[in-house]
Design an enzyme around this catalytic site. Structure first.
Site, PDB file in Angstrom:
ATOM      1  N   HIS A  84       0.805  -1.212   0.000  1.00 38.04           N
ATOM      2  CA  HIS A  84       0.000   0.000   0.000  1.00 38.04           C
ATOM      3  C   HIS A  84       0.843   1.269   0.000  1.00 38.04           C
ATOM      4  O   HIS A  84       0.643   2.130  -0.854  1.00 38.04           O
ATOM      5  CB  HIS A  84      -1.054   0.038   1.111  1.00 38.04           C
TER       6      HIS A  84
ATOM      7  N   TYR B 286       1.603   5.155  -2.524  1.00 37.58           N
ATOM      8  CA  TYR B 286       1.870   6.555  -2.149  1.00 37.58           C
ATOM      9  C   TYR B 286       3.264   6.982  -2.559  1.00 37.58           C
ATOM     10  O   TYR B 286       3.494   8.166  -2.845  1.00 37.58           O
ATOM     11  CB  TYR B 286       1.553   6.797  -0.669  1.00 37.58           C
TER      12      TYR B 286
ATOM     13  N   HIS C 218      -9.414   0.385 -11.540  1.00 38.26           N
ATOM     14  CA  HIS C 218      -9.087   1.398 -10.535  1.00 38.26           C
ATOM     15  C   HIS C 218      -7.639   1.864 -10.652  1.00 38.26           C
ATOM     16  O   HIS C 218      -7.358   3.050 -10.733  1.00 38.26           O
ATOM     17  CB  HIS C 218      -9.348   0.846  -9.129  1.00 38.26           C
ATOM     18  N   PHE C 219      -6.697   0.909 -10.678  1.00 38.29           N
ATOM     19  CA  PHE C 219      -5.317   1.417 -10.644  1.00 38.29           C
ATOM     20  C   PHE C 219      -4.801   1.847 -12.012  1.00 38.29           C
ATOM     21  O   PHE C 219      -3.771   2.486 -12.087  1.00 38.29           O
ATOM     22  CB  PHE C 219      -4.364   0.483  -9.898  1.00 38.29           C
ATOM     23  N   HIS C 220      -5.537   1.535 -13.094  1.00 37.72           N
ATOM     24  CA  HIS C 220      -5.150   2.172 -14.353  1.00 37.72           C
ATOM     25  C   HIS C 220      -5.605   3.632 -14.373  1.00 37.72           C
ATOM     26  O   HIS C 220      -5.058   4.438 -15.116  1.00 37.72           O
ATOM     27  CB  HIS C 220      -5.675   1.406 -15.566  1.00 37.72           C
TER      28      HIS C 220
ATOM     29  N   ARG D 283     -10.076 -10.652 -12.343  1.00 40.81           N
ATOM     30  CA  ARG D 283      -8.839 -10.082 -12.863  1.00 40.81           C
ATOM     31  C   ARG D 283      -7.815 -11.210 -12.957  1.00 40.81           C
ATOM     32  O   ARG D 283      -8.077 -12.330 -12.525  1.00 40.81           O
ATOM     33  CB  ARG D 283      -8.318  -8.965 -11.954  1.00 40.81           C
ATOM     34  N   ARG D 284      -6.652 -10.921 -13.504  1.00 37.39           N
ATOM     35  CA  ARG D 284      -5.555 -11.872 -13.601  1.00 37.39           C
ATOM     36  C   ARG D 284      -6.023 -13.203 -14.144  1.00 37.39           C
ATOM     37  O   ARG D 284      -5.810 -14.251 -13.548  1.00 37.39           O
ATOM     38  CB  ARG D 284      -4.939 -12.090 -12.221  1.00 37.39           C
TER      39      ARG D 284
HETATM   40  C1  HEM Z   1      -1.201   0.229 -23.388  1.00 36.13           C
HETATM   41  C2  HEM Z   1      -1.390   0.467 -22.116  1.00 36.13           C
HETATM   42  C3  HEM Z   1      -1.906  -0.551 -21.146  1.00 36.13           C
HETATM   43  C4  HEM Z   1      -2.768  -1.591 -21.364  1.00 36.13           C
HETATM   44  C5  HEM Z   1      -3.451  -1.977 -22.658  1.00 36.13           C
HETATM   45  C6  HEM Z   1      -2.924  -2.285 -20.110  1.00 36.13           C
HETATM   46  C7  HEM Z   1      -3.728  -3.395 -19.901  1.00 36.13           C
HETATM   47  C8  HEM Z   1      -3.792  -4.156 -18.747  1.00 36.13           C
HETATM   48  C9  HEM Z   1      -4.652  -5.274 -18.519  1.00 36.13           C
HETATM   49  C10 HEM Z   1      -5.685  -5.810 -19.503  1.00 36.13           C
HETATM   50  C11 HEM Z   1      -4.391  -5.761 -17.274  1.00 36.13           C
HETATM   51  C12 HEM Z   1      -5.099  -6.877 -16.538  1.00 36.13           C
HETATM   52  C13 HEM Z   1      -4.829  -8.244 -17.029  1.00 36.13           C
HETATM   53  C14 HEM Z   1      -5.438  -9.294 -16.135  1.00 36.13           C
HETATM   54  O1  HEM Z   1      -5.704  -9.066 -14.935  1.00 36.13           O
HETATM   55  O2  HEM Z   1      -5.655 -10.421 -16.651  1.00 36.13           O
HETATM   56  C15 HEM Z   1      -3.346  -4.951 -16.714  1.00 36.13           C
HETATM   57  C16 HEM Z   1      -2.788  -5.132 -15.467  1.00 36.13           C
HETATM   58  C17 HEM Z   1      -1.870  -4.270 -14.882  1.00 36.13           C
HETATM   59  N1  HEM Z   1      -1.399  -3.069 -15.414  1.00 36.13           N
HETATM   60 FE1  HEM Z   1      -1.778  -2.380 -17.287  1.00 36.13          FE
HETATM   61  N2  HEM Z   1      -2.169  -1.650 -19.157  1.00 36.13           N
HETATM   62  C18 HEM Z   1      -1.532  -0.590 -19.748  1.00 36.13           C
HETATM   63  C19 HEM Z   1      -0.684   0.325 -19.141  1.00 36.13           C
HETATM   64  C20 HEM Z   1      -0.274   0.244 -17.825  1.00 36.13           C
HETATM   65  C21 HEM Z   1       0.548   1.226 -17.159  1.00 36.13           C
HETATM   66  C22 HEM Z   1       1.080   2.502 -17.792  1.00 36.13           C
HETATM   67  C23 HEM Z   1       0.745   0.768 -15.877  1.00 36.13           C
HETATM   68  C24 HEM Z   1       1.504   1.364 -14.715  1.00 36.13           C
HETATM   69  C25 HEM Z   1       2.189   2.435 -14.706  1.00 36.13           C
HETATM   70  C26 HEM Z   1       0.079  -0.503 -15.761  1.00 36.13           C
HETATM   71  C27 HEM Z   1       0.097  -1.302 -14.632  1.00 36.13           C
HETATM   72  C28 HEM Z   1      -0.535  -2.514 -14.503  1.00 36.13           C
HETATM   73  C29 HEM Z   1      -0.418  -3.367 -13.344  1.00 36.13           C
HETATM   74  C30 HEM Z   1       0.424  -3.115 -12.097  1.00 36.13           C
HETATM   75  C31 HEM Z   1      -1.250  -4.483 -13.586  1.00 36.13           C
HETATM   76  C32 HEM Z   1      -1.524  -5.645 -12.647  1.00 36.13           C
HETATM   77  C33 HEM Z   1      -0.826  -6.876 -13.019  1.00 36.13           C
HETATM   78  C34 HEM Z   1      -1.277  -8.032 -12.150  1.00 36.13           C
HETATM   79  O3  HEM Z   1      -2.464  -8.120 -11.811  1.00 36.13           O
HETATM   80  O4  HEM Z   1      -0.396  -8.819 -11.789  1.00 36.13           O
HETATM   81  N3  HEM Z   1      -0.543  -0.777 -16.946  1.00 36.13           N
HETATM   82  N4  HEM Z   1      -2.995  -3.966 -17.632  1.00 36.13           N
HETATM   83 CU   LIG Z   2      -3.936   0.072  -0.578  1.00 35.21          CU
END
Ligand code: HEM
Ligand SMILES: [Cu+2]
Length: 536
Positions: A206, A210, A357-359, A422-423
């Site tokens: 968490h 921040y 949320h975190f996107h 998710r995931r």
């Molecule tokens: C082209 C841009 C992006 C696309 C299309 C995208 C798409 C996605 C998708 C579809 C997931 C979820 C997949 C799943 O849970 O099965 C994901 C997870 C995630 N994304 Fe992105 N994202 C983008 C950019 C970013 C950026 C800029 C960040 C952070 C600065 C980010 C951080 C994360 C993180 C931390 C996860 C979680 C991974 C996990 O659950 O282990 N993403 N993204």
């Molecule tokens: Cu938190």
């Protein structure tokens, strides 16, 4: 600048993985060459959530410290040491993921086991980041000695808070990696205590968010006012909000573990209450931003109820990108209140709502602010200038990002409410009826994600332009000043023993009893499981 190179290379690779993910989840695409979805997702999470953010932030910290309190040659050498330790760790981790030996996602939850080198690499990244933080503290210390009685410059104060927050928080992840994961993955320990590892992870996880957000706030409080031609609204208020973020970002990790059966409900409740305290510094920040906007506008003679709003430099990307980031924080923060509320968390837990949320928060509020910083910081560091053309392209980039993210994140939020996990790679869950409700939104998610990827290509192009091709010149490093008649900042703001004391006391209060309880009443530990599952 070296830190920032790593950040932008990461943006490109990570963005590409994101594109693949939305394609796979649309159900119309399968990964070639037997590439595993969870390997791709691990690259995405690690490289964007951990690598890009940490490198950009440490680079930005160094630039702020260099400008405000200075850096000596010796400190610069130690900073290089920090950089190389981090790079070696990053490469080690990256290689294990690329070889398919660490598809454990960026949270590396036990009992999924990665190759030991994955954890050792992560530990090196953390240690390198500590060295960087120690350099920052030394910079402030030497500046204080040379300027007795003066207050630490605002931005140096803020960097000190953020590095403190990072240091205290990452002790948790260092502990679980060193004491639990490394011996267990090497085979020295047969089992791992899963709940302890997750608790230590979220003790870190968490405050991590921040650590991402505070550098954006540094730019909002102390850079944006300069860009719009105004002054800092209140030096004391800015410092107070940072101190409150330090207090309330660490003793709250349980809000990520609300469905975990091994934690006593009373302590979950206490940590949720502490979580909600963060609303105070957040609203202080929102208030002071808009106060700066209004005061500056009225001073320039724009009257009326909202006339001051129009004066803002909408065509200056150094303002426009972070401003859109601020707007994204309104739905982002509201979603966060939902996530942190025990009952509502039950609705969205582990659904793709959380990803939506975190996107919005890290991938929009924080990223657009970091892009906003890059437009002046990169040319400043490379001795170039931000041209009108790149500025315009930056505005387009911001708009593309906003459209792509609105669609993708919106689709994720809706799907999550309908129950989509998710995931998870694409699945029709055996034709389950509930799935038909959300499956269409995965197409919208793919369209949004594709637009977003175009935003990434644009940003990488802008980065290359600014770093290597923009015309030579001098780009301003914008740091705002205080009002001439500002009230003096009270001396007690520099009472670090007090701030650290309160922080530690809050952590001990929130964690000691439940942690002892978790250790004493744990179920048996788990043997390692390799991915794909079955290879244990
Ligand atoms: C082209 C841009 C992006 C696309 C299309 C995208 C798409 C996605 C998708 C579809 C997931 C979820 C997949 C799943 O849970 O099965 C994901 C997870 C995630 N994304 Fe992105 N994202 C983008 C950019 C970013 C950026 C800029 C960040 C952070 C600065 C980010 C951080 C994360 C993180 C931390 C996860 C979680 C991974 C996990 O659950 O282990 N993403 N993204
Ligand atoms: Cu938190």
């Amino acid at each position: 600048m070296s830190f920032i190179y790593v950040a932008f290379i990461s943006l490109f690779i990570g963005g590409l993985m994101g594109l693949l993910q939305v394609f796979v989840r649309s159900g119309r695409f399968t990964l070639p060459w037997g590439i595993d979805y969870y390997q791709v997702l691990t690259v995405h999470g690690v490289i964007l959530g951990l690598v890009l953010t940490t490198y950009f932030i440490i680079g930005f910290h160094f630039s702020l410290m260099g400008k405000t309190v200075g850096i000596s040659d010796k400190q610069r050498k130690v900073a290089w040491l920090a950089f190389w330790v981090m790079v070696i760790g990053t490469v080690m981790t990256a290689v294990t993921i690329l070889l398919g030996k660490a598809s454990v996602l960026y949270t590396f939850y036990a009992p999924l086991k990665a190759h030991p080198v994955f954890y050792i690499g992560l530990a090196l990244v953390v240690v390198g980041s500590w060295v960087a933080g120690f350099v920052n503290w030394r910079q402030v210390y030497l500046w204080k000695k040379a300027h007795p009685g003066e207050k630490t410059p605002l931005l140096a104060f803020m960097v000190t808070i953020n590095t403190l927050l990072w240091f205290i928080a990452s002790l948790g992840v260092a502990a679980t990696v060193l004491i639990q994961f490394i011996p267990w993955s090497l085979g020295y320990a047969e089992t791992i205590n899963v709940l302890v590892s997750r608790t230590l992870f979220w003790y870190f996880g968490h405050p991590l968010v921040y650590f991402w957000l505070l550098p954006a706030y540094m730019a909002w409080y102390a850079v944006i006012p300069k860009i719009i031609g105004g002054k800092i609204f209140s030096d004391s208020l800015a410092r107070m909000s940072f101190v409150l973020f330090l207090f309330f970002s660490i003793p709250v990790g349980f809000h990520h573990q609300l469905v975990e059966p091994g934690i006593d409900a009373t302590w979950k409740f206490i940590q949720v209450v502490l979580t909600f305290m963060v609303a105070i510094p957040s609203l202080m920040t929102a208030f002071s931003m808009f106060a700066t906007f209004e005061i500056t506008g009225r001073r320039k003679g724009f009257g009326g109820l909202f006339g001051w709003f129009k004066h803002l430099p909408w065509k200056d990307v150094r303002f426009f990108a972070p401003f859109v980031g601020m707007l994204a924080f309104i739905p982002g923060g509201a979603g966060g209140l939902i996530n942190a509320s025990h009952q509502m968390n039950a609705v969205i837990h582990n659904t793709i709502w959380v990803t939506g949320h975190f996107h919005l928060t890290v991938a929009t509020t924080v990223m657009l602010t970091f892009f906003g910083i890059s437009y002046w910081l990169i040319p400043h560091l490379t001795g170039r200038t931000l041209t009108k053309k790149i500025n315009k392209l930056g505005i387009i980039q911001t708009i593309v990002w906003t459209i792509g993210m609105t669609i993708m994140s919106g689709a994720m939020h809706i799907q999550g409410l309908l129950g989509a996990p998710r995931r998870s790679s694409y699945s029709e869950y055996g034709g389950g009826e509930q799935v038909t409700e959300w499956i269409g939104y995965q197409m919208a998610q793919a369209i949004g994600g594709t637009i977003l990827f175009i935003g990434i290509i644009l940003m990488v192009y802008i980065f290359v332009k600014l770093a290597f091709f923009a015309p030579k010149g001098e780009e301003e490093f914008p740091i705002a000043e205080e009002e001439e008649d500002a009230e003096p900042t009270p001396k007690w703001f520099e009472n670090w023993k007090l701030w650290i004391g309160i922080t530690v006391a809050l952590i001990l209060f929130a964690y000691t009893i439940p942690f002892v309880d978790i250790i004493q009443n744990s179920p048996p530990g788990s043997v390692p499981f390799d991915w794909p599952i079955g290879n244990n």
